[in-house]
Design a protein around this motif. Structure first.
Motif, PDB file in Angstrom:
ATOM      1  N   SER A  35      12.363   8.235  -8.810  1.00 51.06           N
ATOM      2  CA  SER A  35      11.884   8.951  -7.898  1.00 51.06           C
ATOM      3  C   SER A  35      11.637   8.418  -6.489  1.00 51.06           C
ATOM      4  CB  SER A  35      10.457   9.959  -7.731  1.00 51.06           C
ATOM      5  OG  SER A  35      10.529  11.095  -7.058  1.00 51.06           O
ATOM      6  N   LEU A  36      10.505   7.343  -6.139  1.00 52.12           N
ATOM      7  CA  LEU A  36      10.661   6.487  -5.051  1.00 52.12           C
ATOM      8  C   LEU A  36      11.257   6.501  -4.591  1.00 52.12           C
ATOM      9  CD1 LEU A  36       8.383   6.614  -2.893  1.00 52.12           C
ATOM     10  CD2 LEU A  36       7.856   4.242  -4.495  1.00 52.12           C
ATOM     11  N   ASP A  37      12.554   5.589  -5.328  1.00 51.22           N
ATOM     12  CA  ASP A  37      13.308   5.148  -4.859  1.00 51.22           C
ATOM     13  C   ASP A  37      14.260   5.570  -3.744  1.00 51.22           C
ATOM     14  OD1 ASP A  37      12.360   2.331  -6.062  1.00 51.22           O
ATOM     15  OD2 ASP A  37      13.745   2.708  -7.125  1.00 51.22           O
ATOM     16  N   LYS A  38      14.574   6.747  -4.440  1.00 48.99           N
ATOM     17  CA  LYS A  38      15.197   7.879  -3.677  1.00 48.99           C
ATOM     18  C   LYS A  38      15.082   8.508  -2.911  1.00 48.99           C
ATOM     19  CE  LYS A  38      18.075   8.976  -8.175  1.00 48.99           C
ATOM     20  NZ  LYS A  38      17.921  10.274  -9.451  1.00 48.99           N
ATOM     21  N   LYS A  39      13.737   8.766  -2.700  1.00 49.00           N
ATOM     22  CA  LYS A  39      13.016   8.854  -1.762  1.00 49.00           C
ATOM     23  C   LYS A  39      12.514   8.297  -0.153  1.00 49.00           C
ATOM     24  CE  LYS A  39       8.581  12.287   0.035  1.00 49.00           C
ATOM     25  NZ  LYS A  39       7.287  12.664  -1.060  1.00 49.00           N
ATOM     26  N   LYS A  40      12.554   6.949  -0.840  1.00 49.45           N
ATOM     27  CA  LYS A  40      12.233   5.783   0.034  1.00 49.45           C
ATOM     28  C   LYS A  40      13.071   4.739  -0.225  1.00 49.45           C
ATOM     29  CE  LYS A  40       7.680   7.708   2.413  1.00 49.45           C
ATOM     30  NZ  LYS A  40       6.411   7.566   2.944  1.00 49.45           N
ATOM     31  N   PRO A  41      14.228   4.569   0.144  1.00 49.44           N
ATOM     32  CA  PRO A  41      15.660   3.553  -0.092  1.00 49.44           C
ATOM     33  C   PRO A  41      14.957   1.575   0.205  1.00 49.44           C
ATOM     34  CG  PRO A  41      16.433   5.251   0.804  1.00 49.44           C
ATOM     35  CD  PRO A  41      15.080   5.496   0.299  1.00 49.44           C
ATOM     36  N   ASN A  42      14.378   2.492   1.641  1.00 50.28           N
ATOM     37  CA  ASN A  42      14.034   1.328   2.485  1.00 50.28           C
ATOM     38  C   ASN A  42      12.627  -0.179   1.822  1.00 50.28           C
ATOM     39  OD1 ASN A  42      12.107   3.214   2.523  1.00 50.28           O
ATOM     40  ND2 ASN A  42      10.401   2.487   4.140  1.00 50.28           N
ATOM     41  N   LEU A  43      11.987   0.862   1.047  1.00 49.59           N
ATOM     42  CA  LEU A  43      11.191   0.053   0.083  1.00 49.59           C
ATOM     43  C   LEU A  43      11.094  -0.744  -1.044  1.00 49.59           C
ATOM     44  CD1 LEU A  43       7.906   2.529  -0.371  1.00 49.59           C
ATOM     45  CD2 LEU A  43       8.219   0.933   1.534  1.00 49.59           C
ATOM     46  N   ALA A  66       3.795  10.048  -7.251  1.00 52.58           N
ATOM     47  CA  ALA A  66       5.207  10.707  -7.731  1.00 52.58           C
ATOM     48  C   ALA A  66       4.904  10.317  -9.074  1.00 52.58           C
ATOM     49  CB  ALA A  66       6.275   9.624  -7.907  1.00 52.58           C
ATOM     50  N   ILE A  67       4.200   9.812  -9.379  1.00 55.35           N
ATOM     51  CA  ILE A  67       3.203  10.547 -10.768  1.00 55.35           C
ATOM     52  C   ILE A  67       2.317  11.574 -11.267  1.00 55.35           C
ATOM     53  CG2 ILE A  67       2.214   9.475 -12.642  1.00 55.35           C
ATOM     54  CD1 ILE A  67       2.729   6.663 -11.125  1.00 55.35           C
ATOM     55  N   LYS A  68       1.440  11.898  -9.347  1.00 56.62           N
ATOM     56  CA  LYS A  68       0.566  13.337  -9.944  1.00 56.62           C
ATOM     57  C   LYS A  68       1.936  14.659  -9.691  1.00 56.62           C
ATOM     58  CE  LYS A  68      -1.913  15.366  -6.119  1.00 56.62           C
ATOM     59  NZ  LYS A  68      -2.997  16.175  -6.983  1.00 56.62           N
ATOM     60  N   MET A  69       3.000  14.062  -8.279  1.00 60.12           N
ATOM     61  CA  MET A  69       3.829  15.554  -8.896  1.00 60.12           C
ATOM     62  C   MET A  69       4.870  16.032 -10.173  1.00 60.12           C
ATOM     63  SD  MET A  69       2.199  16.467  -6.095  1.00 60.12           S
ATOM     64  CE  MET A  69       2.943  18.142  -5.993  1.00 60.12           C
ATOM     65  N   GLY A  70       4.946  14.258 -10.617  1.00 58.95           N
ATOM     66  CA  GLY A  70       5.932  14.929 -12.031  1.00 58.95           C
ATOM     67  C   GLY A  70       5.372  15.145 -13.245  1.00 58.95           C
ATOM     68  N   ASN A  71       4.132  15.201 -12.930  1.00 61.40           N
ATOM     69  CA  ASN A  71       3.567  15.080 -14.525  1.00 61.40           C
ATOM     70  C   ASN A  71       2.357  16.298 -14.350  1.00 61.40           C
ATOM     71  OD1 ASN A  71       4.775  13.136 -16.497  1.00 61.40           O
ATOM     72  ND2 ASN A  71       4.185  11.973 -13.987  1.00 61.40           N
ATOM     73  N   LYS A  72       2.364  17.239 -13.781  1.00 57.90           N
ATOM     74  CA  LYS A  72       1.637  18.333 -12.954  1.00 57.90           C
ATOM     75  C   LYS A  72       1.838  18.767 -14.809  1.00 57.90           C
ATOM     76  CE  LYS A  72       0.716  19.286  -8.831  1.00 57.90           C
ATOM     77  NZ  LYS A  72       0.825  20.188  -7.290  1.00 57.90           N
ATOM     78  N   VAL A  85       1.300  -1.038  -0.055  1.00 52.48           N
ATOM     79  CA  VAL A  85       0.056   0.387   0.282  1.00 52.48           C
ATOM     80  C   VAL A  85       1.203   1.288  -0.329  1.00 52.48           C
ATOM     81  CG1 VAL A  85      -1.865   1.214   1.642  1.00 52.48           C
ATOM     82  CG2 VAL A  85      -2.236  -1.080   1.222  1.00 52.48           C
ATOM     83  N   GLU A  86       1.402   1.210   0.864  1.00 53.30           N
ATOM     84  CA  GLU A  86       2.834   2.510   0.744  1.00 53.30           C
ATOM     85  C   GLU A  86       3.595   2.535  -0.620  1.00 53.30           C
ATOM     86  OE1 GLU A  86       6.023   4.030   3.527  1.00 53.30           O
ATOM     87  OE2 GLU A  86       5.757   1.945   3.562  1.00 53.30           O
ATOM     88  N   ILE A  87       3.539   1.260  -0.872  1.00 52.31           N
ATOM     89  CA  ILE A  87       4.582   2.001  -2.290  1.00 52.31           C
ATOM     90  C   ILE A  87       4.058   2.418  -3.710  1.00 52.31           C
ATOM     91  CG2 ILE A  87       5.634  -0.051  -4.378  1.00 52.31           C
ATOM     92  CD1 ILE A  87       6.965  -1.774  -2.010  1.00 52.31           C
ATOM     93  N   LEU A  88       2.455   1.910  -3.035  1.00 49.65           N
ATOM     94  CA  LEU A  88       1.699   1.449  -4.416  1.00 49.65           C
ATOM     95  C   LEU A  88       0.879   3.422  -4.159  1.00 49.65           C
ATOM     96  CD1 LEU A  88      -1.241  -0.688  -4.471  1.00 49.65           C
ATOM     97  CD2 LEU A  88       0.182  -0.653  -6.415  1.00 49.65           C
ATOM     98  N   TYR A  89       0.803   4.601  -3.207  1.00 46.71           N
ATOM     99  CA  TYR A  89       0.758   5.513  -2.959  1.00 46.71           C
ATOM    100  C   TYR A  89       1.672   6.444  -3.486  1.00 46.71           C
ATOM    101  CZ  TYR A  89      -3.708   5.398  -1.100  1.00 46.71           C
ATOM    102  OH  TYR A  89      -5.548   4.793  -0.686  1.00 46.71           O
ATOM    103  N   GLY A  90       3.116   5.452  -3.026  1.00 44.02           N
ATOM    104  CA  GLY A  90       3.702   6.508  -3.330  1.00 44.02           C
ATOM    105  C   GLY A  90       4.051   6.643  -4.751  1.00 44.02           C
ATOM    106  N   LEU A  91       4.009   5.484  -5.448  1.00 42.92           N
ATOM    107  CA  LEU A  91       4.485   6.075  -6.905  1.00 42.92           C
ATOM    108  C   LEU A  91       3.357   6.465  -7.379  1.00 42.92           C
ATOM    109  CD1 LEU A  91       4.732   2.652  -7.871  1.00 42.92           C
ATOM    110  CD2 LEU A  91       6.602   3.892  -7.631  1.00 42.92           C
ATOM    111  N   SER A  92       1.745   6.798  -7.391  1.00 41.96           N
ATOM    112  CA  SER A  92       1.232   7.145  -6.961  1.00 41.96           C
ATOM    113  C   SER A  92       1.021   8.553  -7.017  1.00 41.96           C
ATOM    114  CB  SER A  92      -0.310   6.751  -7.316  1.00 41.96           C
ATOM    115  OG  SER A  92      -0.438   5.536  -7.211  1.00 41.96           O
ATOM    116  N   VAL A 113      -5.197  11.288  -6.698  1.00 43.14           N
ATOM    117  CA  VAL A 113      -5.315  10.653  -6.707  1.00 43.14           C
ATOM    118  C   VAL A 113      -6.634   9.634  -6.638  1.00 43.14           C
ATOM    119  CG1 VAL A 113      -3.557   8.279  -5.431  1.00 43.14           C
ATOM    120  CG2 VAL A 113      -3.042  10.579  -6.121  1.00 43.14           C
ATOM    121  N   PRO A 114      -6.339   7.676  -7.585  1.00 46.22           N
ATOM    122  CA  PRO A 114      -7.628   7.388  -7.241  1.00 46.22           C
ATOM    123  C   PRO A 114      -7.765   6.688  -5.963  1.00 46.22           C
ATOM    124  CG  PRO A 114      -7.515   7.421  -9.187  1.00 46.22           C
ATOM    125  CD  PRO A 114      -6.034   8.314  -8.581  1.00 46.22           C
ATOM    126  N   PRO A 115      -8.890   6.283  -5.780  1.00 45.87           N
ATOM    127  CA  PRO A 115      -9.394   5.006  -4.646  1.00 45.87           C
ATOM    128  C   PRO A 115      -8.321   3.910  -4.518  1.00 45.87           C
ATOM    129  CG  PRO A 115     -10.587   4.683  -5.144  1.00 45.87           C
ATOM    130  CD  PRO A 115     -10.612   6.042  -5.641  1.00 45.87           C
TER     131      PRO A 115
END
Length: 204
Positions: A116-124, A57-63, A48-55, A70-72
């Motif tokens: 982008s998410l890998d850099k921000k949260k390398p633990n995921l 990242a996509i939202k902010m990177g493609n404004k 769940v954390e990965i899905l929201y993190g990526l969603s 972000v959908p449910p």
């Protein structure tokens, strides 16, 4: 204009509490597969954390392409013993957790978000997440209001409607029990939770 699928596709996200038939066309999702009780599984929590993190990242990177809400969170569910004895042993759950994406999200956009998410949260561990086009097809769905443990009540109504209206359940290895979570269970009391429950069907 900001796109919010819950508002533009009300038939998908706001069905009646009584079952209805719907034919769901192709959509784009990011997905993660896993197993185990979603209430206790670290694998599910991480997915769940990965899905929201990526969603996000996509939202902010493609404004510049599209502003969107972000959908449910959604989930496809089945049991590892092949049965449909839901809610008796959640440790046997197999699941695909997923979040819908706008049509502009290509593999290139997806990979950029992963970087982008890998850099921000390398633990995921994002190695298991994938981008996939998903066509659900003919289904019967209903809005369930109440706790997740009370879902058998709505499932039974869906199955009764299915049999009474010339359809048959079509759950298989490629078509699964589907849930869409419209509330955050951390912020919503169980009796007020809203969950879209959708079952694949076929004409008899």
């Amino acid at each position: 204009m900001t796109i919010d699928f819950k508002k533009t596709d009300k038939d998908l996200y706001h069905p009646k509490t009584t079952p209805t038939v719907i034919d769901v066309s192709e959509m784009v999702f990011i997905m993660v597969d896993g197993t185990g009780n979603p209430n206790t599984s670290e694998e599910y929590k991480s997915a769940v954390e990965i899905l929201y993190g990526l969603s996000y990242a996509i939202k902010m990177g493609n404004k510049s392409i599209l502003e969107f809400v972000v959908p449910p969170l959604e989930g496809l569910w089945w049991l590892n013993d092949g049965s449909e004895e839901w809610y008796k042993d959640k440790g046997k759950y197999c699941w695909t957790s997923m979040i819908r994406q706008p049509a502009f999200v290509t593999q290139e956009v997806f990979e950029a978000a992963k970087t982008s998410l890998d850099k921000k949260k390398p633990n995921l561990d994002t190695s298991k997440v994938r981008l996939e086009k998903f066509t659900e097809g003919l289904c019967v769905q209903a809005m369930h209001i109440g706790s997740y443990d009370d879902e058998p009540r709505t499932n039974a109504a869906i199955m009764e409607f299915t049999a009474d209206n010339g359809y048959a359940s079509d759950i298989s290895n490629t078509r699964r029990h589907h849930e869409i979570y419209l509330n955050d269970p951390r912020k919503t009391t169980p009796e007020k939770l809203k969950t879209v429950i959708r079952h694949p069907v076929r004409l008899c």
